[in-house]
Structure formats: structure tokens, C-alpha cells
Design a protein around this motif. Sequence first.
Motif, PDB file in Angstrom:
ATOM      1  N   THR A  61       0.821  -1.219  -0.046  1.00 24.72           N
ATOM      2  CA  THR A  61       0.025  -0.100   0.064  1.00 24.72           C
ATOM      3  C   THR A  61       0.791   1.268   0.112  1.00 24.72           C
ATOM      4  OG1 THR A  61      -1.820  -0.998   1.243  1.00 24.72           O
ATOM      5  CG2 THR A  61      -1.781   1.017   1.307  1.00 24.72           C
ATOM      6  N   ILE A  62       1.897   1.077   0.666  1.00 29.86           N
ATOM      7  CA  ILE A  62       2.692   2.564   0.707  1.00 29.86           C
ATOM      8  C   ILE A  62       3.469   2.670  -0.331  1.00 29.86           C
ATOM      9  CG2 ILE A  62       4.775   3.359   1.965  1.00 29.86           C
ATOM     10  CD1 ILE A  62       3.821   2.076   4.750  1.00 29.86           C
ATOM     11  N   LEU A  63       4.130   1.627  -1.015  1.00 30.90           N
ATOM     12  CA  LEU A  63       4.688   1.646  -2.228  1.00 30.90           C
ATOM     13  C   LEU A  63       3.802   2.216  -3.392  1.00 30.90           C
ATOM     14  CD1 LEU A  63       6.868  -1.637  -2.459  1.00 30.90           C
ATOM     15  CD2 LEU A  63       7.641   0.958  -2.012  1.00 30.90           C
ATOM     16  N   ASP A  64       2.544   1.798  -3.295  1.00 32.38           N
ATOM     17  CA  ASP A  64       1.726   2.372  -4.180  1.00 32.38           C
ATOM     18  C   ASP A  64       1.403   3.777  -4.161  1.00 32.38           C
ATOM     19  OD1 ASP A  64      -0.286   1.965  -6.232  1.00 32.38           O
ATOM     20  OD2 ASP A  64      -1.815   1.644  -4.868  1.00 32.38           O
ATOM     21  N   VAL A  65       1.073   3.924  -2.813  1.00 34.25           N
ATOM     22  CA  VAL A  65       0.535   5.390  -2.546  1.00 34.25           C
ATOM     23  C   VAL A  65       1.582   6.662  -2.973  1.00 34.25           C
ATOM     24  CG1 VAL A  65       0.232   7.348  -0.452  1.00 34.25           C
ATOM     25  CG2 VAL A  65      -0.916   4.960  -0.838  1.00 34.25           C
ATOM     26  N   HIS A  66       2.962   6.083  -2.776  1.00 38.05           N
ATOM     27  CA  HIS A  66       4.115   6.940  -3.141  1.00 38.05           C
ATOM     28  C   HIS A  66       4.689   6.664  -4.504  1.00 38.05           C
ATOM     29  CE1 HIS A  66       4.276   7.276   1.350  1.00 38.05           C
ATOM     30  NE2 HIS A  66       4.953   8.374   1.229  1.00 38.05           N
ATOM     31  N   HIS A  67       3.784   5.942  -5.374  1.00 41.53           N
ATOM     32  CA  HIS A  67       4.226   5.710  -6.547  1.00 41.53           C
ATOM     33  C   HIS A  67       5.664   4.906  -6.652  1.00 41.53           C
ATOM     34  CE1 HIS A  67       0.665   8.040  -7.734  1.00 41.53           C
ATOM     35  NE2 HIS A  67       1.165   9.119  -6.948  1.00 41.53           N
ATOM     36  N   LEU A  68       5.919   4.064  -6.047  1.00 41.85           N
ATOM     37  CA  LEU A  68       7.256   3.209  -5.830  1.00 41.85           C
ATOM     38  C   LEU A  68       7.203   2.258  -6.398  1.00 41.85           C
ATOM     39  CD1 LEU A  68       8.473   4.856  -2.288  1.00 41.85           C
ATOM     40  CD2 LEU A  68       9.235   5.640  -4.698  1.00 41.85           C
ATOM     41  N   LEU A  69       6.075   1.421  -6.819  1.00 42.55           N
ATOM     42  CA  LEU A  69       6.088   0.077  -7.281  1.00 42.55           C
ATOM     43  C   LEU A  69       6.884  -0.142  -8.515  1.00 42.55           C
ATOM     44  CD1 LEU A  69       2.208  -0.735  -6.553  1.00 42.55           C
ATOM     45  CD2 LEU A  69       4.164  -1.798  -5.531  1.00 42.55           C
ATOM     46  N   ASN A  70       7.635  -1.174  -8.529  1.00 38.05           N
ATOM     47  CA  ASN A  70       8.247  -1.669  -9.390  1.00 38.05           C
ATOM     48  C   ASN A  70       7.530  -2.327 -10.425  1.00 38.05           C
ATOM     49  OD1 ASN A  70      10.609  -2.173 -11.171  1.00 38.05           O
ATOM     50  ND2 ASN A  70      11.190  -4.150  -9.953  1.00 38.05           N
ATOM     51  N   ILE A  71       7.626  -1.816 -11.821  1.00 46.13           N
ATOM     52  CA  ILE A  71       6.835  -2.288 -12.999  1.00 46.13           C
ATOM     53  C   ILE A  71       7.555  -3.243 -13.948  1.00 46.13           C
ATOM     54  CG2 ILE A  71       5.064  -0.471 -12.576  1.00 46.13           C
ATOM     55  CD1 ILE A  71       6.374   0.696 -15.071  1.00 46.13           C
ATOM     56  N   GLU A  72       8.984  -3.242 -13.729  1.00 48.42           N
ATOM     57  CA  GLU A  72       9.655  -4.212 -14.585  1.00 48.42           C
ATOM     58  C   GLU A  72       9.192  -5.580 -14.189  1.00 48.42           C
ATOM     59  OE1 GLU A  72      13.710  -3.570 -14.061  1.00 48.42           O
ATOM     60  OE2 GLU A  72      13.772  -1.427 -14.686  1.00 48.42           O
ATOM     61  N   GLU A  73       9.646  -6.362 -15.350  1.00 46.69           N
ATOM     62  CA  GLU A  73       9.017  -7.862 -15.455  1.00 46.69           C
ATOM     63  C   GLU A  73      10.214  -8.783 -15.048  1.00 46.69           C
ATOM     64  OE1 GLU A  73       6.227  -9.143 -15.569  1.00 46.69           O
ATOM     65  OE2 GLU A  73       5.119  -7.151 -15.619  1.00 46.69           O
ATOM     66  N   LYS A  74      11.489  -8.266 -15.225  1.00 45.54           N
ATOM     67  CA  LYS A  74      12.559  -9.185 -14.883  1.00 45.54           C
ATOM     68  C   LYS A  74      12.558  -9.754 -13.335  1.00 45.54           C
ATOM     69  CE  LYS A  74      16.246  -5.671 -13.920  1.00 45.54           C
ATOM     70  NZ  LYS A  74      17.450  -5.197 -14.281  1.00 45.54           N
ATOM     71  N   ILE A  75      13.216 -10.829 -13.506  1.00 45.37           N
ATOM     72  CA  ILE A  75      13.304 -11.465 -12.021  1.00 45.37           C
ATOM     73  C   ILE A  75      14.178 -10.903 -11.120  1.00 45.37           C
ATOM     74  CG2 ILE A  75      13.967 -13.479 -10.880  1.00 45.37           C
ATOM     75  CD1 ILE A  75      13.292 -15.258 -13.333  1.00 45.37           C
ATOM     76  N   PRO A  76      13.979 -10.508  -9.908  1.00 40.86           N
ATOM     77  CA  PRO A  76      14.529  -9.661  -9.015  1.00 40.86           C
ATOM     78  C   PRO A  76      15.804 -10.577  -8.617  1.00 40.86           C
ATOM     79  CG  PRO A  76      12.774 -10.165  -7.961  1.00 40.86           C
ATOM     80  CD  PRO A  76      12.516 -10.714  -9.220  1.00 40.86           C
TER      81      PRO A  76
END
Length: 268
Positions: free
Chosen positions: A217-232
Motif C-alpha cells: 500500500t505504501i509503495l503504491d501511494v508513493h508511486h514506488l512500485l516496480n513495474i519491470e518484469e525481470k526476475i529480481p
Amino acid sequence: MNHPIGVIDSGVGGLTVVHELMRQLPKEKLIYIGDTLRCPYGPRPKKEVKKFTWEMVRFLLKKNIKMLIVACNTATAFALTELQENLDIPVLGVIQPGARSAIKATQTNHIGIIGTEGTIRSEAYPIALKSIKANISVSALACPLFVPMVEQGILSGEQAENVISDSLQTINKDDDMDTLILGCTHYPLIKETIQKVMGKDVTLISSSEETARETSTILDVHHLLNIEEKIPNHQFYATGNLNIFTKISQSIFKYENLGKLTIENVKI
């Protein structure tokens, strides 16, 4: 944003939080540091815990983390507010999420808490619980033998059961207590034995799932979610001996494809 999430703990216990973060946020890279050399934190003075906590945080800040999770109840109790006030990234502890989960679970309005000496002494959980529900009944018990046992890799068997049974005698006499917070991230690693000792009528609460949900939720609110598809490529660091740390890490993550993982020793 493809920067990593940083996670700190006094030892191996925070790996239970990391596991849930990996499960709920599979695109996010995690960098974890466990201070196994100086574990446990529970008996240590507040000033010392804060010093050690900041040393781990500074190590992670050099890795350009976008969020910090304090996956140690003692460090959360003693240092969370200071970290939140001084860092310019989101900082989340494990106590508030655990308290919320327990409030949702209890039917009798009587919640037990087990944790390290430092966490219990801080009264952080009763404060968090009563801030949500003022009339909640709380029983708290320090279990100083649990963390050293887990850090030695003793997670089950007769020795673990004897230590847990002896430690929980007092809190196990509270007849109307139906919910028990595992107030240390090491404790989920011995959850099965704790459940056996407490009985099936007591719901055990680990903050891991709720912490992962709040992180999302916090990452979403701060627009910090990673959208890359590669394996971390997750990175785990330990300040002490790697043998047991690696063994416990492998036992937690071996059955699931949760990304690449490297484990290293580090001095901070």
C-alpha cells in the motif's frame, strides 16, 4: 521505481517477513541485513539497540533503497520513530501491523504477547493495541531463550519443545486469551511448537503478512512500485557466521521460485 526495498533485523528472524514480501511483491528486489554477530537485541539497552539499528540502516542507504522495513520488534520499539523522523524514505515497523492483525482475530478481547525483553519492556504492543481498541485486555511475557535457540538453528524437536513449554507456562494459564502475538520475527520459525504448547484454541499472530500488505500500500501511494518484469536478484547479508544463516534461509525459500538470491558476509 526499480530501486530495492531494505529490510533489517537482529538476526535470521526477519527472513519470515522477507518471505512474505517476496510472495506478495514478486517484482520487488529486497536487500536484507541480519545482525547475527550481535544478536539478540532483546537484552540490550535502548541506546545500544538504536546504535546497531542505525549502522544497518546506513549500510542499506548506500544501496539506494526506496523504503525501509524494520523487521525486528525490539528495533521497531526503540528506533522506529527516530528513523521515520530522520529518513526521507518510507519506514515501516512490524508492531503496528501485528497489533492490527490481533485485533481482527480476537473474539474474547484478550490478547497475549510474547517477545524479547526489550520489546516487552517497551510496552510498544499494549500501547499499539490500546490505541486501536481502548478496552482490550493484554497479557505480556518476555521469552529471552527463544531467539538464541533459533539463531542456533534449533527450530523443532524435544529441546525446542521443552524450552518453549517451560517459557510459556505463565501465559498459558490465561483461560480467556484466544490470540497470541508472536512479538518477535524469530518466533514464526518455531510457530508449530508454540502452537502445540498453547493449544489449537489460541490463534497465533505473526506480523509478516500484514507488514507485506502495508508495504504494498505504501509503495503504491508513493508511486514506488516496480513495474519491470525481470526476475529480481535479492541480496542477503549477515554480520556473523554464514553457516546457520544460510541453512535457515535455504529452509525458508527452497520450495519456491521467488527470484535469485545471493548471501554474503558483511562488516558494518
